[in-house]
Design an enzyme around this catalytic site. Sequence first.
Site, mmCIF file in Angstrom:
data_model
loop_
_atom_site.group_PDB
_atom_site.id
_atom_site.type_symbol
_atom_site.label_atom_id
_atom_site.label_comp_id
_atom_site.label_asym_id
_atom_site.label_seq_id
_atom_site.Cartn_x
_atom_site.Cartn_y
_atom_site.Cartn_z
ATOM 1 N N HIS A 206 -2.802 70.899 -24.741
ATOM 2 C CA HIS A 206 -3.243 70.516 -26.086
ATOM 3 C C HIS A 206 -4.347 69.460 -26.110
ATOM 4 C CE1 HIS A 206 -0.504 67.178 -25.295
ATOM 5 N NE2 HIS A 206 -1.148 66.513 -26.218
HETATM 6 C C1 UD1 Z 1 -2.091 64.385 -31.222
HETATM 7 C C2 UD1 Z 1 -2.621 63.137 -30.524
HETATM 8 C C3 UD1 Z 1 -2.473 63.283 -29.027
HETATM 9 C C4 UD1 Z 1 -1.039 63.619 -28.670
HETATM 10 C C5 UD1 Z 1 -0.576 64.836 -29.435
HETATM 11 C C6 UD1 Z 1 0.874 65.107 -29.171
HETATM 12 C C7 UD1 Z 1 -4.509 61.933 -31.536
HETATM 13 C C8 UD1 Z 1 -5.967 61.704 -31.484
HETATM 14 N N1 UD1 Z 1 -4.039 62.947 -30.798
HETATM 15 O O1 UD1 Z 1 -2.912 65.471 -30.820
HETATM 16 O O2 UD1 Z 1 -2.840 62.077 -28.396
HETATM 17 O O3 UD1 Z 1 -0.971 63.859 -27.289
HETATM 18 O O4 UD1 Z 1 -0.748 64.611 -30.842
HETATM 19 O O5 UD1 Z 1 1.213 66.431 -29.408
HETATM 20 O O6 UD1 Z 1 -3.811 61.213 -32.215
HETATM 21 N N2 UD1 Z 1 -1.297 70.873 -36.305
HETATM 22 C C9 UD1 Z 1 -0.368 71.677 -36.932
HETATM 23 N N3 UD1 Z 1 0.859 71.140 -37.209
HETATM 24 C C10 UD1 Z 1 1.193 69.877 -36.909
HETATM 25 C C11 UD1 Z 1 0.239 69.073 -36.273
HETATM 26 C C12 UD1 Z 1 -1.009 69.580 -35.972
HETATM 27 O O7 UD1 Z 1 -0.616 72.836 -37.233
HETATM 28 O O8 UD1 Z 1 2.329 69.476 -37.186
HETATM 29 C C13 UD1 Z 1 -2.619 71.447 -35.936
HETATM 30 C C14 UD1 Z 1 -3.688 71.239 -37.018
HETATM 31 O O9 UD1 Z 1 -4.503 72.360 -37.002
HETATM 32 C C15 UD1 Z 1 -4.450 70.028 -36.489
HETATM 33 C C16 UD1 Z 1 -4.351 70.194 -34.967
HETATM 34 O O10 UD1 Z 1 -3.091 70.789 -34.741
HETATM 35 O O11 UD1 Z 1 -5.760 69.991 -36.940
HETATM 36 C C17 UD1 Z 1 -4.458 68.895 -34.211
HETATM 37 O O12 UD1 Z 1 -3.508 67.932 -34.671
HETATM 38 P P1 UD1 Z 1 -3.774 66.353 -34.462
HETATM 39 O O13 UD1 Z 1 -2.609 65.588 -34.934
HETATM 40 O O14 UD1 Z 1 -5.112 65.978 -34.990
HETATM 41 O O15 UD1 Z 1 -3.910 66.222 -32.897
HETATM 42 P P2 UD1 Z 1 -3.014 66.768 -31.724
HETATM 43 O O16 UD1 Z 1 -3.840 67.722 -30.924
HETATM 44 O O17 UD1 Z 1 -1.701 67.220 -32.230
HETATM 45 N N1 UDP Z 2 7.922 68.933 -26.053
HETATM 46 C C1 UDP Z 2 8.851 69.634 -26.851
HETATM 47 N N2 UDP Z 2 8.613 70.954 -27.123
HETATM 48 C C2 UDP Z 2 7.523 71.627 -26.648
HETATM 49 C C3 UDP Z 2 6.588 70.920 -25.842
HETATM 50 C C4 UDP Z 2 6.809 69.563 -25.578
HETATM 51 O O1 UDP Z 2 9.843 69.055 -27.277
HETATM 52 O O2 UDP Z 2 7.377 72.825 -26.946
HETATM 53 C C5 UDP Z 2 8.143 67.497 -25.793
HETATM 54 C C6 UDP Z 2 8.225 67.111 -24.325
HETATM 55 O O3 UDP Z 2 9.567 67.157 -23.888
HETATM 56 C C7 UDP Z 2 7.661 65.705 -24.300
HETATM 57 C C8 UDP Z 2 6.721 65.654 -25.486
HETATM 58 O O4 UDP Z 2 7.021 66.808 -26.281
HETATM 59 O O5 UDP Z 2 8.657 64.727 -24.473
HETATM 60 C C9 UDP Z 2 5.294 65.670 -25.054
HETATM 61 O O6 UDP Z 2 4.474 65.758 -26.176
HETATM 62 P P1 UDP Z 2 2.989 66.285 -26.132
HETATM 63 O O7 UDP Z 2 2.761 67.047 -24.893
HETATM 64 O O8 UDP Z 2 2.741 66.966 -27.419
HETATM 65 O O9 UDP Z 2 2.126 64.947 -26.173
HETATM 66 P P2 UDP Z 2 1.671 63.860 -25.086
HETATM 67 O O10 UDP Z 2 2.862 63.448 -24.311
HETATM 68 O O11 UDP Z 2 0.596 64.475 -24.260
HETATM 69 O O12 UDP Z 2 1.116 62.769 -25.931
#
Ligand code: UD1
Ligand code: UDP
Length: 364
Positions: A206
């Site tokens: 992601h």
């Molecule tokens: C965010 C964090 C990242 C973290 C990740 C965990 C920032 C800059 N990024 O990235 O550091 O590792 O969360 O997973 O804060 N979307 C949905 N449903 C949701 C959330 C997001 O559909 O509940 C989709 C939307 O299209 C959105 C895209 O995902 O535009 C990105 O979501 P965003 O919260 O901006 O960043 P993440 O990639 O989730």
């Molecule tokens: N995780 C989850 N379901 C999934 C993928 C990840 O519960 O389908 C959990 C995983 O166990 C971990 C956390 O999400 O604790 C990691 O989150 P993510 O990879 O979104 O973000 P990051 O750690 O890179 O910020």
Amino acid sequence: MMNICIVVGTRPEIIKMSPIVRECEKRQLNYFMIHTNQHYSYNMDRIFFEELQLAEPKYNLEVGSGTHGAQTGKMLIELEKIISKEMPDIVLVEGDTNTILAASLCASKLHIDVGHVEAGLRSFDRAMPEELNRLLADHLSTFLFAPTKISKGNLTNEGIPENKIFVVGNTIVDATLRHLKIAQSKSKIMEKLNLIESGYLLLTLHRQENVDDKDRLEKIVTSIEEIVKDFKLPILYPIHPRSDKMIKKFGLKERLESNSKIRLIEPVGYLDFLVLEKNAKLVLTDSGGVQEETCIMNVPCVTLRYNTERPETVEVGKNVIVGVETKDVLEGVQEMINKELGPENPFGDGRTGEKIVDILVESY
Ligand code: UD1
Ligand code: UDP
């Protein structure tokens, strides 16, 4: 009595803050939660409150998605209203998301202490939005809860005084140890997906720099196609919504779905995910939390990035950083797939939440 404000916004923050929330509940401390709702889809948000048995946050900002500026700005506006009304003694933030940038900036401008859980991580790559968020949050914080000596070193190298830094481990260990056994007895995911232990590889992806870049995402897709061919194991891919959006946009979804050895599923809950990680032959990821969890649970990890802010996982031999080029990814999988892993866990003893709350109780 001390008043603690705990801010969360995304999947990993909910998981990693849960040991601190639990500790506040246990000690009957005065605390409240703010959820920015940066994550809002059921399987990125609500499911974790249910599984981790967390109470409803007192405030939900319903900020949702947007560009970095718009998302962070909306959070700042809403956070300022609440925090200036509540005036807590400390605002706790976790990790490196836009949520923590907004919360730490808001609190520090209101002269309220900030405690950064998971302080001091550095990829030394400022092209990553997370690197900017964690750098700024660290420099705004009063209490820096560093997981390891390496993270403490990063902070002292930037001139942050030692007396603000506490090496306490990472709350992910608390959460993993607490939930793995529960997950193993409760989760039916292996049966549901018809999987056997060590009979598959697990993939998560992601990071903005991987999935928002067509060339890079195509390289990753090619790499996973080659892995399933060479290693004769299927890949299970619970797909993050950002990646789902981008693989559709770049026309890669059909290609992935047409490969019978690559299985895309919706993101799963925490209990199911722990079981999927624990039983995987190997995990491919660009996630921070997944690098930590595989290290804690002794599962080989191959990281599809060019750097990591979790070098401890590499030092103990449980993770390799390979980038996205097919040749390098295949070599990484080859190196790790049958590797005997030692028991070493660099992220603490599972009492990090307790230690953080002890420090707060002593300080206020
Ligand atoms: C965010 C964090 C990242 C973290 C990740 C965990 C920032 C800059 N990024 O990235 O550091 O590792 O969360 O997973 O804060 N979307 C949905 N449903 C949701 C959330 C997001 O559909 O509940 C989709 C939307 O299209 C959105 C895209 O995902 O535009 C990105 O979501 P965003 O919260 O901006 O960043 P993440 O990639 O989730
Ligand atoms: N995780 C989850 N379901 C999934 C993928 C990840 O519960 O389908 C959990 C995983 O166990 C971990 C956390 O999400 O604790 C990691 O989150 P993510 O990879 O979104 O973000 P990051 O750690 O890179 O910020």
